[in-house]
Design a protein around this motif. Structure first.
Motif, PDB file in Angstrom:
ATOM      1  N   GLY A   6      61.415  56.447  55.526  1.00  8.33           N
ATOM      2  CA  GLY A   6      61.990  55.228  55.139  1.00  8.33           C
ATOM      3  C   GLY A   6      61.618  54.007  56.116  1.00  8.33           C
ATOM      4  N   VAL A   7      61.411  54.195  57.440  1.00 10.47           N
ATOM      5  CA  VAL A   7      61.095  53.044  58.226  1.00 10.47           C
ATOM      6  C   VAL A   7      59.547  52.602  57.979  1.00 10.47           C
ATOM      7  N   CYS A   8      58.768  53.674  57.793  1.00  7.83           N
ATOM      8  CA  CYS A   8      57.243  53.288  57.344  1.00  7.83           C
ATOM      9  C   CYS A   8      57.191  52.503  56.027  1.00  7.83           C
ATOM     10  N   ALA A   9      58.139  52.993  55.103  1.00  6.09           N
ATOM     11  CA  ALA A   9      57.935  51.984  53.854  1.00  6.09           C
ATOM     12  C   ALA A   9      58.638  50.669  53.996  1.00  6.09           C
ATOM     13  N   VAL A  40      50.147  57.927  54.769  1.00  2.84           N
ATOM     14  CA  VAL A  40      49.793  58.704  55.907  1.00  2.84           C
ATOM     15  C   VAL A  40      50.748  58.658  57.232  1.00  2.84           C
ATOM     16  N   LEU A  41      51.123  57.669  57.231  1.00  2.00           N
ATOM     17  CA  LEU A  41      52.218  57.688  58.604  1.00  2.00           C
ATOM     18  C   LEU A  41      53.663  58.436  58.040  1.00  2.00           C
ATOM     19  N   ALA A  42      53.917  58.494  56.931  1.00  2.00           N
ATOM     20  CA  ALA A  42      55.184  59.083  56.302  1.00  2.00           C
ATOM     21  C   ALA A  42      54.789  60.551  56.537  1.00  2.00           C
ATOM     22  N   LEU A  43      53.598  60.946  55.977  1.00  2.00           N
ATOM     23  CA  LEU A  43      53.304  62.346  55.832  1.00  2.00           C
ATOM     24  C   LEU A  43      53.167  62.833  57.320  1.00  2.00           C
ATOM     25  N   PHE A  94      58.199  66.365  62.279  1.00  2.00           N
ATOM     26  CA  PHE A  94      59.425  66.604  62.546  1.00  2.00           C
ATOM     27  C   PHE A  94      60.064  68.103  61.719  1.00  2.00           C
ATOM     28  N   THR A  95      59.145  68.302  60.709  1.00  2.00           N
ATOM     29  CA  THR A  95      59.268  69.639  60.041  1.00  2.00           C
ATOM     30  C   THR A  95      58.772  70.897  60.867  1.00  2.00           C
ATOM     31  N   GLN A  96      57.603  70.743  61.358  1.00  2.00           N
ATOM     32  CA  GLN A  96      57.340  71.500  62.400  1.00  2.00           C
ATOM     33  C   GLN A  96      58.177  72.016  63.431  1.00  2.00           C
TER      34      GLN A  96
END
Length: 213
Positions: free
Chosen positions: A36-39, A82-85, A91-93
């Motif tokens: 969301g921040v990246c968007a 790219v930044l969101a992914l 964070f998922t890892q």
């Protein structure tokens, strides 16, 4: 009484094991916040580049922008993606390590497949809209197909993501009727809704119970 409580506890444990075996539960709420921040940052750059008056002009959405504008918007979208992914994977890892789970398993593969199919279809559809000069429908279409992707993937991860998907679809449908507010709807859908969803998920599953599954 104690026997009854023990049976309930056993049932909860069985349900937890079944969920872990059929759903990808390592999604972190912080991934949503970061996306969301990246968007929001990307939307801010686009608004700065085009100007607020130009963005709210109906003519901008009813005619095909020049190729310089198209390339710029595409570049910003690519950087945001790219930044969101990247932040999402990080964070998922981290959450997977905390829960002593693997991040790339059969559940993750099913999740990505069901997420990718509507996204690919949506990308092709948005390309067709641009080809035919229907620029004003691209932002709503992105929201709708993204919502459908989340809805489709919700069967293989946290059920709460279903509500985010429904919200994106609803916002996209509303945006179809308000030409001139494409960037605003895009900002709300990919920015604010992600931050709200990610914050709720973090509080619900991570802050109070880091190992919750």
């Amino acid at each position: 009484m104690n026997t009854h409580l023990q049976h309930l506890e056993n049932l909860r444990e069985i349900r937890s094991i079944m969920d872990r075996s059929s759903r990808f539960l390592s999604l972190s709420g912080l991934s949503g916040v970061a996306a969301g921040v990246c968007a929001l940052l990307g939307a801010g750059v686009v608004k700065w580049y085009l100007g607020s008056h130009y963005l709210l002009s109906r003519s901008f959405y009813q005619t095909t922008p020049n190729w310089d504008t198209i390339f710029f918007l595409g570049a910003v979208a690519a950087v945001v993606l790219v930044l969101a992914l990247g932040s999402g994977i990080y964070f998922t890892q981290r959450k997977a390590r905390q829960n002593r789970q693997t991040i790339w398993d059969s559940q993750a593969k099913r999740l990505l497949l069901n997420l990718a199919l509507p996204l690919v279809a949506g990308g092709i559809f948005c390309g067709a809209l641009l080809y035919h000069g229907l620029v004003y429908l691209i932002a709503p279409a992105m929201l709708i197909f993204y919502g459908l992707a989340l809805l489709n993937a919700s069967k293989y991860t946290l059920r709460d993501i279903r509500f985010l998907g429904l919200s994106e679809i609803g916002l996209g449908l509303v945006a179809c009727f308000f030409i001139g507010y494409g960037l605003l709807s895009w900002t709300i859908g990919f920015g604010l809704l992600h931050i709200l969803y990610g914050t709720i998920m973090y509080v619900k599953y991570e802050r109070e119970a880091p190992a919750h599954t």
